[in-house]
Motif scaffolding. Structure first.
Motif, PDB file in Angstrom:
ATOM      1  N   GLY A  80     -21.768-118.723  38.152  1.00  0.00           N
ATOM      2  CA  GLY A  80     -22.484-119.286  36.790  1.00  0.00           C
ATOM      3  C   GLY A  80     -22.473-120.513  36.823  1.00  0.00           C
ATOM      4  N   GLY A  81     -22.450-121.479  35.450  1.00  0.00           N
ATOM      5  CA  GLY A  81     -22.313-122.676  35.360  1.00  0.00           C
ATOM      6  C   GLY A  81     -21.397-123.305  36.324  1.00  0.00           C
ATOM      7  N   SER A  82     -20.376-122.809  37.145  1.00  0.00           N
ATOM      8  CA  SER A  82     -19.636-123.575  38.013  1.00  0.00           C
ATOM      9  C   SER A  82     -20.192-123.494  39.164  1.00  0.00           C
ATOM     10  CB  SER A  82     -18.184-122.788  37.994  1.00  0.00           C
ATOM     11  OG  SER A  82     -17.631-123.268  36.650  1.00  0.00           O
ATOM     12  N   TYR A  83     -21.485-123.251  39.455  1.00  0.00           N
ATOM     13  CA  TYR A  83     -21.973-123.469  40.968  1.00  0.00           C
ATOM     14  C   TYR A  83     -23.411-123.635  40.952  1.00  0.00           C
ATOM     15  CZ  TYR A  83     -24.141-118.960  42.312  1.00  0.00           C
ATOM     16  OH  TYR A  83     -25.410-117.983  42.372  1.00  0.00           O
ATOM     17  N   SER A 139     -13.577-123.805  38.272  1.00  0.00           N
ATOM     18  CA  SER A 139     -13.669-122.812  37.284  1.00  0.00           C
ATOM     19  C   SER A 139     -13.087-123.683  36.033  1.00  0.00           C
ATOM     20  CB  SER A 139     -12.564-121.610  37.671  1.00  0.00           C
ATOM     21  OG  SER A 139     -12.434-120.734  36.454  1.00  0.00           O
ATOM     22  N   LYS A 140     -13.841-123.635  34.956  1.00  0.00           N
ATOM     23  CA  LYS A 140     -13.296-124.229  33.680  1.00  0.00           C
ATOM     24  C   LYS A 140     -12.097-123.416  33.113  1.00  0.00           C
ATOM     25  CE  LYS A 140     -14.497-126.231  29.412  1.00  0.00           C
ATOM     26  NZ  LYS A 140     -15.518-126.448  28.188  1.00  0.00           N
ATOM     27  N   SER A 141     -12.235-122.025  32.943  1.00  0.00           N
ATOM     28  CA  SER A 141     -11.268-121.361  32.375  1.00  0.00           C
ATOM     29  C   SER A 141     -10.209-121.063  33.574  1.00  0.00           C
ATOM     30  CB  SER A 141     -11.712-119.767  32.164  1.00  0.00           C
ATOM     31  OG  SER A 141     -12.330-119.178  33.232  1.00  0.00           O
ATOM     32  N   GLY A 142     -10.382-121.292  34.673  1.00  0.00           N
ATOM     33  CA  GLY A 142      -9.420-121.158  35.921  1.00  0.00           C
ATOM     34  C   GLY A 142      -8.909-119.884  35.992  1.00  0.00           C
ATOM     35  N   GLY A 202     -19.760-124.581  30.533  1.00  0.00           N
ATOM     36  CA  GLY A 202     -20.122-124.438  31.799  1.00  0.00           C
ATOM     37  C   GLY A 202     -21.758-124.633  32.241  1.00  0.00           C
ATOM     38  N   ARG A 203     -22.672-124.069  31.441  1.00  0.00           N
ATOM     39  CA  ARG A 203     -24.053-124.108  31.927  1.00  0.00           C
ATOM     40  C   ARG A 203     -24.680-125.647  31.867  1.00  0.00           C
ATOM     41  NH1 ARG A 203     -23.130-120.556  27.923  1.00  0.00           N
ATOM     42  NH2 ARG A 203     -24.383-121.336  25.738  1.00  0.00           N
ATOM     43  N   PHE A 204     -23.745-126.378  30.845  1.00  0.00           N
ATOM     44  CA  PHE A 204     -24.297-127.759  30.606  1.00  0.00           C
ATOM     45  C   PHE A 204     -23.371-128.750  31.636  1.00  0.00           C
ATOM     46  CE2 PHE A 204     -25.946-125.691  27.058  1.00  0.00           C
ATOM     47  CZ  PHE A 204     -27.061-126.178  26.478  1.00  0.00           C
ATOM     48  N   TYR A 419     -18.362-107.114  29.667  1.00  0.00           N
ATOM     49  CA  TYR A 419     -18.132-106.548  31.058  1.00  0.00           C
ATOM     50  C   TYR A 419     -16.675-106.981  31.659  1.00  0.00           C
ATOM     51  CZ  TYR A 419     -18.418-110.084  34.792  1.00  0.00           C
ATOM     52  OH  TYR A 419     -17.902-111.026  35.467  1.00  0.00           O
ATOM     53  N   LYS A 420     -16.252-108.136  31.449  1.00  0.00           N
ATOM     54  CA  LYS A 420     -15.061-108.442  31.951  1.00  0.00           C
ATOM     55  C   LYS A 420     -13.817-107.778  31.467  1.00  0.00           C
ATOM     56  CE  LYS A 420     -16.023-113.618  32.483  1.00  0.00           C
ATOM     57  NZ  LYS A 420     -15.909-114.953  31.750  1.00  0.00           N
ATOM     58  N   LYS A 421     -14.084-107.501  30.119  1.00  0.00           N
ATOM     59  CA  LYS A 421     -12.919-106.470  29.557  1.00  0.00           C
ATOM     60  C   LYS A 421     -12.973-105.407  30.107  1.00  0.00           C
ATOM     61  CE  LYS A 421     -11.757-105.326  24.941  1.00  0.00           C
ATOM     62  NZ  LYS A 421     -12.427-104.471  24.067  1.00  0.00           N
TER      63      LYS A 421
HETATM   64  O1  PA5 Z   1     -21.756-121.195  31.292  1.00  0.00           O
HETATM   65  C1  PA5 Z   1     -20.857-120.732  31.401  1.00  0.00           C
HETATM   66  O2  PA5 Z   1     -19.970-120.751  30.537  1.00  0.00           O
HETATM   67  C2  PA5 Z   1     -20.580-119.452  32.443  1.00  0.00           C
HETATM   68  O3  PA5 Z   1     -21.640-119.485  33.291  1.00  0.00           O
HETATM   69  C3  PA5 Z   1     -19.296-119.869  32.848  1.00  0.00           C
HETATM   70  O4  PA5 Z   1     -19.635-121.196  33.701  1.00  0.00           O
HETATM   71  C4  PA5 Z   1     -18.874-118.969  34.319  1.00  0.00           C
HETATM   72  O5  PA5 Z   1     -18.724-117.670  33.488  1.00  0.00           O
HETATM   73  C5  PA5 Z   1     -17.886-119.411  35.215  1.00  0.00           C
HETATM   74  O6  PA5 Z   1     -16.558-119.709  34.234  1.00  0.00           O
HETATM   75  P1  PA5 Z   1     -15.502-120.533  34.652  1.00  0.00           P
HETATM   76  O7  PA5 Z   1     -15.856-121.958  34.934  1.00  0.00           O
HETATM   77  O8  PA5 Z   1     -14.518-120.370  33.517  1.00  0.00           O
HETATM   78  O9  PA5 Z   1     -14.964-119.926  36.039  1.00  0.00           O
END
Ligand code: PA5
Length: 432
Positions: A80-83, A139-142, A202-204, A419-421
């Motif tokens: 997601g926002g992390s790549y 990964s922001k959440s890790g 993440g997306r910003f 979905y994660k849950k």
């Molecule tokens: O924009 C978002 O918050 C998400 O796309 C996250 O970037 C994505 O789910 C990855 O999360 P994380 O960086 O915690 O691994």
């Protein structure tokens, strides 16, 4: 400045419609700049262009230099926002096939941990055979499962190949300053690590180390990218319809109000496709909530004119297009002349490919608008490190303004957790 041309929307909207949204637009822009709306604690991305260059940026450049010296390959682990932002910028500036041209001193960059596909994993293993590699885990959440699994296995490989001590020197973590498993691991193991500011979602996050470290490893001038964003920050603060952000945010909201619930972002540039996915996440996750939001779809033209063109021209009239064009590179391709002219193309001999593309762009825009698919045309200018920074800013600010105009919090994503849950329960995670 990016140019937004709305001359192909008038079949659907009137000037009166546009002017009627002006006060709402002004209020939405003010909500962003004064940080007075829902989710305003996540407006840290607005400060990122001004923060450069800091000691953190110098550390990013030093880490990138080290990776370039020691590795044939950098594996960027994130989802997601992390790549998406890093991959988008690298592909737009250096091309989809950049890895084919790279080697020692200028590493190949592969992205992992963005799926649960065994085929993707096996292919990565084949690509890493016999190569020196480093890993940048983001990964922001890790705790994101896709990325965490890929990272665990890559770390295992690094330790077997280089030994525990040397492996530590090949791991770079980008995560929260204090929270999450990845932060804990980075601190305990002594990996080089970078911080994703807590007030940036993440997306910003593309202008934080999330995007900047992979970009710097690719040899992109990150200071120029940030400079482009900083310039855009000043220019796009304008409070009138001369601001391309205003035009874009206004028209896409007016389209939605007219029942055109799908926005098809089409670029006449195949190397834009991952940036399209980045845009899709930015707008989809920011606006798609509370039963509201446009569906952000992407297409690459002219290729997709041969697949989606029929639908756009003639299908259900529930979409509009945002069409992007970029200046061609300096190295031009010219259509050659042929003595026999059996293919009948001599009428184009001596013309450049970009001339042909320009006519395709104009012809497509007119045809789609005539067919009842209004078109917002965005001229992005040249593709440079600086202009990419400007484009990022343009979309981020447009997204925030547009979401407030729509009446949603642009900065949360409660729907992603469902979905994660379920998945974690099915997998038997303790405590779920
Ligand atoms: O924009 C978002 O918050 C998400 O796309 C996250 O970037 C994505 O789910 C990855 O999360 P994380 O960086 O915690 O691994």
């Amino acid at each position: 400045m990016i140019k937004v041309d709305i001359s192909n929307i008038w079949g659907e909207l009137s000037l009166r419609d546009l002017l009627s949204i002006e006060s709402e637009l002004s209020a939405a822009h003010m909500t962003v700049s004064e940080r007075s709306g829902a989710g305003s604690e996540y407006l840290g991305w607005m400060e990122l262009p001004d923060r450069a260059p800091t000691a953190e940026h110098m550390r990013i450049l030093a880490a990138a230099h080290q990776i370039r010296q020691t590795s044939d390959v950098l594996v960027v682990v994130g989802i997601g926002g992390s790549y998406l932002g890093a991959r988008a910028v690298i592909e737009l500036l250096q091309g989809k096939n950049r890895n084919l041209r790279r080697g020692k001193g200028d590493p190949q960059i592969f992205f992992a941990g963005n799926s649960l596909s065994t085929r993707a994993w096996n292919e990565l293993m084949r690509l890493l055979e016999g190569k020196d590699f480093s890993v940048c885990v983001i990964s922001k959440s890790g705790t994101t499962l896709e990325s965490a699994i890929a990272f665990r296995n890559l770390k295992w490989m690094l330790e077997r190949r280089y030994g525990t001590a040397q492996a530590k020197r090949r791991i770079y973590a980008v995560t929260d300053k204090t929270k999450g498993a990845l932060r804990q691991m980075a601190d305990e193991e002594g990996w080089e690590s970078f911080v994703i500011p807590g007030d940036v979602g993440g997306r910003f996050s593309v202008l934080t180390p999330v995007g900047l470290l992979p970009m710097a490893v690719a040899g992109i001038d990150i200071v120029a990218v940030l400079r482009g964003a900083a310039k855009a920050k000043k220019e796009y603060d304008l409070r009138s319809f001369e601001n391309p952000v205003w035009l874009y945010a206004a028209v896409r909201n007016l389209m939605l109000r007219q029942g055109k619930a799908i926005e098809l972002l089409c670029a006449f540039e195949p190397d834009f496709s991952v940036m399209g996915s980045w845009w899709q996440q930015l707008f989809g996750e920011s606006e798609g909530k509370d039963g509201k939001g446009l569906f952000p779809a992407c297409a690459a033209f002219t290729a997709d004119l041969h697949s989606l063109g029929q639908l756009v021209q003639d299908g259900q009239r529930n979409l509009f297009e945002t069409m992007l064009r970029f200046d061609p590179p300096k190295l031009r391709c010219t259509v050659v002349s042929d003595l026999k002219d059996l293919d009948g193309l001599n009428y184009l001999a001596g013309k450049t490919l970009d001339h042909v593309q320009e006519q395709a762009y104009l012809g497509t825009m007119a045809a789609h608008a005539d067919g009842g698919c209004p078109v917002i045309a965005i001229d992005c200018g040249p593709v440079t490190d600086e202009s990419v920074g400007e484009l990022i800013w343009f979309f981020e600010l447009s997204c925030a303004v547009s979401a407030y105009l729509l009446g949603v919090n642009p900065f949360d994503q409660p729907g992603v957790e469902a979905y994660k849950k379920n998945m974690l329960q099915l997998l038997g995670k303790p405590g779920m």
